[in-house]
Design a protein around this motif. Structure first.
Motif, PDB file in Angstrom:
ATOM      1  N   HIS A  11       0.867  -1.197   0.000  1.00  0.00           N
ATOM      2  CA  HIS A  11       0.000   0.000   0.000  1.00  0.00           C
ATOM      3  C   HIS A  11       0.896   1.237   0.000  1.00  0.00           C
ATOM      4  O   HIS A  11       1.513   1.565   1.019  1.00  0.00           O
ATOM      5  CB  HIS A  11      -0.937   0.009   1.205  1.00  0.00           C
ATOM      6  N   HIS A  13       1.515   5.328  -2.192  1.00  0.00           N
ATOM      7  CA  HIS A  13       0.956   6.334  -3.095  1.00  0.00           C
ATOM      8  C   HIS A  13       2.087   7.006  -3.875  1.00  0.00           C
ATOM      9  O   HIS A  13       3.230   7.011  -3.429  1.00  0.00           O
ATOM     10  CB  HIS A  13       0.203   7.411  -2.304  1.00  0.00           C
ATOM     11  N   GLU A 127      -8.913   4.003  -1.553  1.00  0.00           N
ATOM     12  CA  GLU A 127      -9.341   3.532  -0.259  1.00  0.00           C
ATOM     13  C   GLU A 127     -10.802   3.887  -0.074  1.00  0.00           C
ATOM     14  O   GLU A 127     -11.215   4.995  -0.354  1.00  0.00           O
ATOM     15  CB  GLU A 127      -8.504   4.209   0.838  1.00  0.00           C
ATOM     16  N   HIS A 194      -6.338  -1.995   5.492  1.00  0.00           N
ATOM     17  CA  HIS A 194      -5.091  -1.232   5.379  1.00  0.00           C
ATOM     18  C   HIS A 194      -4.782  -0.553   6.718  1.00  0.00           C
ATOM     19  O   HIS A 194      -5.680  -0.190   7.466  1.00  0.00           O
ATOM     20  CB  HIS A 194      -5.282  -0.230   4.225  1.00  0.00           C
ATOM     21  N   ASP A 236       2.732   2.962   3.080  1.00  0.00           N
ATOM     22  CA  ASP A 236       1.752   4.051   3.059  1.00  0.00           C
ATOM     23  C   ASP A 236       2.436   5.378   2.753  1.00  0.00           C
ATOM     24  O   ASP A 236       2.028   6.434   3.248  1.00  0.00           O
ATOM     25  CB  ASP A 236       0.955   4.126   4.383  1.00  0.00           C
TER      26      ASP A 236
END
Ligand SMILES: [Zn+2]
Length: 288
Positions: A11, A13, A127, A194, A236
């Motif tokens: 997970h 970004h 999400e 998550h 994350d």
């Protein structure tokens, strides 16, 4: 850096306003990275307007970030959606017109996401879920409605669902289990909690769900101690130049793996499961 186990970030970004997917993926690969689940960010992270239209543009922009990451030579699960905090923002700004927001997202965003899964452009959605902080009750109602729709999307179209939830322990995990069961989602391991605590991750594993925990060595060691065998590790990383290294850089997961393997060879089996087997299981990708 030499590393005995291929490293997965389950997970993270990426934003063109930050390092961007290409640079992140290259550096991750240099550190032994093989797989990344890349999740879309709310529109303001891409310099887009904080509107529903902006949120859709954000998903489109994210698809390009996923392509960049693939070109850099790692396997990518591209995950797109509207973050619960962004839904909260829209609801608060709409003053009472929250129903329109839910049905707009259901009709425009969820259908778009389902189409992207069908076309193979997205491997999952997220999400979705609930804000992890206190906010107005309408926001929870709207987010729960969207969470149910998101579960229907993966039930009917396949793909995984990354859930952003409160860290409410058993209550949080059970609430998800009830929804998954009542909607008849058969592939329960495609529902990923998550940013779970290790305790919640263990409960998720016991219920056949999946969970990601922060890829720090102490957290992974704790997950092993608890025997939370379904977990995946996440950075994350939000790729925000104003908050560099938050939550952690994806390549720091490699450092955690090396650190744990250096202290105890017994970690090998557990870490191989976390970094490779569980990823193959949930995402259907072939290991390197
Ligand atoms: Zn995230």
């Amino acid at each position: 850096m030499r590393i005995a186990i291929p490293v997965a970030d389950a997970h993270a970004h990426a934003s063109p306003l930050g390092l961007g997917a290409s640079r992140i993926s290259k550096k991750f690969k240099e550190h032994g990275g093989w797989f990344m689940a890349l999740v879309s960010l709310p529109p303001q992270h891409y310099g887009l307007p904080q509107t529903l239209e902006g949120a859709i543009k954000a998903i489109e922009l994210h698809l390009k970030q996923c392509d960049e990451a693939r070109r850099a030579g790692i396997k990518v699960a591209c995950i797109g959606g509207i973050h619960p905090a962004f839904v909260d923002h829209l609801i608060k700004r709409s003053s009472g017109k929250s129903l329109n927001i839910v049905s707009f997202i259901q009709e425009n965003v969820m259908e778009f996401l389902a189409k992207m899964i069908d076309e193979g452009k997205l491997q999952g959605i997220g999400e979705f879920g609930r804000p992890h902080y206190k906010t107005i009750p309408e926001s929870f109602a709207a987010n729960d409605a969207l969470l149910l729709t998101a579960l229907e999307v993966i039930r009917d179209h396949g793909g995984v669902l990354h859930l952003h939830l409160e860290q409410g322990g058993q209550i949080t995990v059970e609430s998800v289990e009830v929804m998954v069961k009542s909607l008849g989602v058969r592939n329960t391991k495609s529902v990923v909690l998550h940013h779970a605590t290790t305790g919640m991750a263990l409960q998720a594993c016991e219920k056949g769900l999946s969970a990601t925990v922060t890829g720090r060595s102490e957290v992974l060691a704790q997950a092993k101690r608890l025997n939370a065998l379904c977990v995946e590790a996440e950075s994350d990383y939000i790729d925000d130049p104003k908050r560099p290294g938050v939550v952690m850089y994806p390549w720091k997961i490699a450092e955690s793996v090396n650190e744990l393997l250096g202290t105890n060879a017994e970690f090998y089996e557990f870490l191989y499961r976390v970094m490779v087997d569980n990823i193959t299981d949930v995402y259907g990708v072939e290991p390197p």
